[in-house]
Scaffold this active site. Structure first.
Site, short mmCIF file in Angstrom:
data_model
loop_
_atom_site.label_atom_id
_atom_site.label_comp_id
_atom_site.label_asym_id
_atom_site.label_seq_id
_atom_site.Cartn_x
_atom_site.Cartn_y
_atom_site.Cartn_z
N HIS A 188 60.20 73.25 80.35
CA HIS A 188 61.16 73.53 79.29
C HIS A 188 62.43 72.71 79.56
CE1 HIS A 188 64.42 75.81 77.38
NE2 HIS A 188 63.51 76.13 76.47
N PRO A 189 63.16 72.31 78.52
CA PRO A 189 64.32 71.41 78.72
C PRO A 189 65.37 71.84 79.74
CG PRO A 189 63.78 71.55 76.39
CD PRO A 189 62.87 72.52 77.10
N VAL A 190 65.53 73.13 80.00
CA VAL A 190 66.54 73.52 81.01
C VAL A 190 66.01 73.43 82.44
CG1 VAL A 190 67.86 75.02 79.46
CG2 VAL A 190 66.07 76.03 80.91
N LYS A 191 64.71 73.22 82.59
CA LYS A 191 64.11 73.20 83.93
C LYS A 191 64.30 71.83 84.60
CE LYS A 191 63.01 77.41 83.08
NZ LYS A 191 61.82 78.03 82.56
N HIS A 192 63.75 71.66 85.80
CA HIS A 192 64.06 70.45 86.58
C HIS A 192 63.65 69.15 85.89
CE1 HIS A 192 64.93 73.27 89.70
NE2 HIS A 192 65.52 72.30 90.37
#
Ligand SMILES: *Cc1c(COP(=O)(O)O)cnc(C)c1O
Length: 400
Positions: A195-199
Site C-alpha cells: 500500500h502507498p504508505v508502506k515501505h
C-alpha cells in the site's frame, strides 16, 4: 494549499502552511519508466515482471519462495488458507493492529483470540499468548507493529511446543531485522503490504514469503481459483488444453504493471530504510527530554524498519487528553494519526461478543498514542516543523 484555515487552537499562526500527511509514497522517473515499459509490452498481468518482483523480495529477505498478491489483505487470507485454518480453529493474535490482521481469520470461519501486548514494545506478549493456547489453537498471527519485530524466540518456541503455525503480518516491517535475520525469513509465512504508505508500493499489493514448499503450492493455487495446469498434479485426462480446479481459490493475482513498479521500488529500499531510521532517530533525540512525551523503546537485538513513529503521551503531565493534543497538532497542519483502535473494539467485533477490557495494555495504549509523519520523501524542514509543532502543543498543555 492550507487544508486547515483555522488559526491554531490557542492563537497564533500554525507552524506550517501546507498540510503534511503521516505517510506518502515515493514515485520517481525510474518507476514511471518501468511501468510504462510494461504497458507497451505483451503482458500486463501474470507475465515476466511478477516472477522478477517475487525473486527480488525472496532474495532480499532470504527465503526460497515469495508469492505476490493483489493486496496485503489477500495475501493474509491466502496465508491462513495455506496454514489450513478452518472453522472451529482458534488463532491467537494482537489487537493493536489494522483490522486485516484478524479479519483473515474470520474469512475462514475461524475464531480470533486476542492476546494483550507487551507494555514496552507494544507487540504481542508471549506471556499473554501462553494461557490462551488450547487444543483448538491452530496458529499465531504476530504483527511487527510500527516495524518493531515481535518476540520471535519466545513465540516460535511456544509454537513448536504446541504444533502451531506462525504467520507474521509484517506489513510494517520490510527491512526490519530480528537477531541479524530479516523479517520475512523467521515465521512460517510472512506477509508484506505494498500500500502507498508502506515501505515500497505497487499501488495495492502484497506478498507472502516462506521456505515451505507445501505452503508455496497452496498459495499459488489460492491466488488463481485453485486451478492447476501442472501435468504432475492433474487427476483427470491429460490434454494440452486441460486444466483442473482442485481446491477453492480466488482471483488474487497481482498485475505485471504493479510488479514492475514494485521491482523498481525495491532498488530504493536501502535508501528508504536509511531515511526512515535517520528521521526516527532525530525525533527520539528531539523529544527525549520533552516532558509529557514518551518516545518508542527499541530492543538491542532488533532493528526496526520504522514504518510508524508513535509517541505516547504521559497524561499525568498534561492538562488535556490525547484527542485534544491530536486536534491541536492537526491545526498546526501536522497530519498526525492514531494507530490503532484495538481491533475488537470495532462494532463488528463487539457484535461477535468480544468484551471491552479484554486487553488492558492495548486499550490504555490506544488512549495515549499519536503517530507523527514519517516517510522518506519528507524533507528535513518538514521534520523540523513536526518537532516544533509537537514542542509547541505539548508545552502549552503541560501542567506546571
Ligand atoms: C497495511 C496493513 C495491512 C493490509 O495491507 P493491504 O495491502 O492494505 O491490504 C495489514 N496489516 C497491517 C498491520 C497493515 O498495516
Amino acid at each position: 494549499m492550507t487544508k486547515n484555515k483555522h488559526l491554531a487552537l490557542y492563537g497564533g499562526k500554525p507552524v506550517r502552511n501546507a498540510y503534511l500527511p503521516y505517510g506518502r509514497q515515493w514515485i520517481d522517473e525510474e518507476d514511471i519508466k518501468a511501468v510504462t515499459k510494461v504497458l507497451q509490452s505483451e503482458f500486463i498481468t501474470t507475465g515476466p515482471m511478477i516472477t522478477e518482483f517475487e525473486k527480488a523480495i525472496r532474495d532480499f529477505v532470504g527465503t526460497k519462495y515469495a508469492i505476490a498478491f493483489s493486496s496485503g489483505t489477500a495475501a493474509l487470507h491466502a496465508a491462513c488458507f495455506a496454514a489450513g485454518i478452518t472453522e472451529n480453529d482458534e488463532v491467537i493474535t494482537t489487537s493493536m493492529t489494522f483490522a486485516a490482521s484478524s479479519n483473515c481469520i474470520l474469512y475462514l470461519g475461524a475464531t480470533p483470540v486476542f492476546a494483550d501486548i507487551d507494555p514496552k514494545t507494544f507487540t504481542i506478549s508471549p506471556e499473554a499468548i501462553k494461557p490462551l493456547i488450547n487444543e483448538n489453537t491452530k496458529a499465531i498471527i504476530t504483527v511487527d507493529y510500527t516495524g518493531t519485530p515481535a518476540e520471535y524466540d519466545e513465540i516460535l518456541s511456544l509454537a513448536q511446543e504446541h504444533g502451531l503455525i506462525v504467520i507474521d503480518d509484517a506489513a510494517h516491517a520490510l527491512g526490519a531485522t530480528y537477531k541479524q535475520r530479516y523479517i520475512g525469513s523467521i515465521a512460517d509465512l510472512t506477509m508484506f503490504s505494498f500500500h502507498p504508505v508502506k515501505h515500497i508500493t505497487t499501488g495495492e499489493g502484497g506478498i507472502i514469503t516462506t521456505d515451505n514448499h507445501q505452503f508455496y503450492e497452496k498459495l499459488v493455487g489460492f491466488r488463481n481459483h485453485g486451478i492447476t495446469r501442472d501435468p504432475q498434479k492433474i487427476i483427470g485426462k491429460h490434454e494440452p488444453w486441460y486444466y483442473e480446479m482442485q481446491e477453492i481459490g480466488l482471483n488474487y493475482r497481482m498485475t505485471d504493471i504493479q510488479a514492475a513498479l514494485g521491482l523498481s521500488q525495491m532498488k530504493k529500499i536501502g535508501y528508504f530504510l536509511v531515511k526512515r531510521r535517520e528521521y526516527a532517530k532525530k525525533y527520539t533525540e528531539a523529544f527525549k527530554d520533552l516532558e509529557g512525551v514518551i518516545t518508542p523503546t527499541e530492543q538491542k537485538y532488533s532493528d526496526s524498519s520504522w514504518h510508524l513513529y508513535i509517541i505516547r503521551l504521559d497524561l499525568s503531565k498534561l492538562r488535556v487528553d490525547r484527542n485534544a493534543i491530536f486536534k491541536a497538532l492537526q491545526k498546526e497542519n501536522i497530519g498526525v494519526n492514531v494507530h490503532y483502535i484495538p481491533v475488537y473494539l470495532h462494532p463488528y467485533y463487539q457484535q461477535l461478543g468480544y468484551k471491552i477490557g479484554l486487553c488492558p495494555n492495548a486499550e490504555s495504549l490506544y488512549e495515549e498514542i499519536i503517530t507523527l509523519p514519517l516517510f522518506p520523501k519528507m524533507s528535513e524542514e518538514d521534520l523540523n516543523d513536526v518537532i516544533k509543532g509537537v514542542r509547541k502543543v505539548i508545552s502549552y498543555y503541560l501542567i506546571n
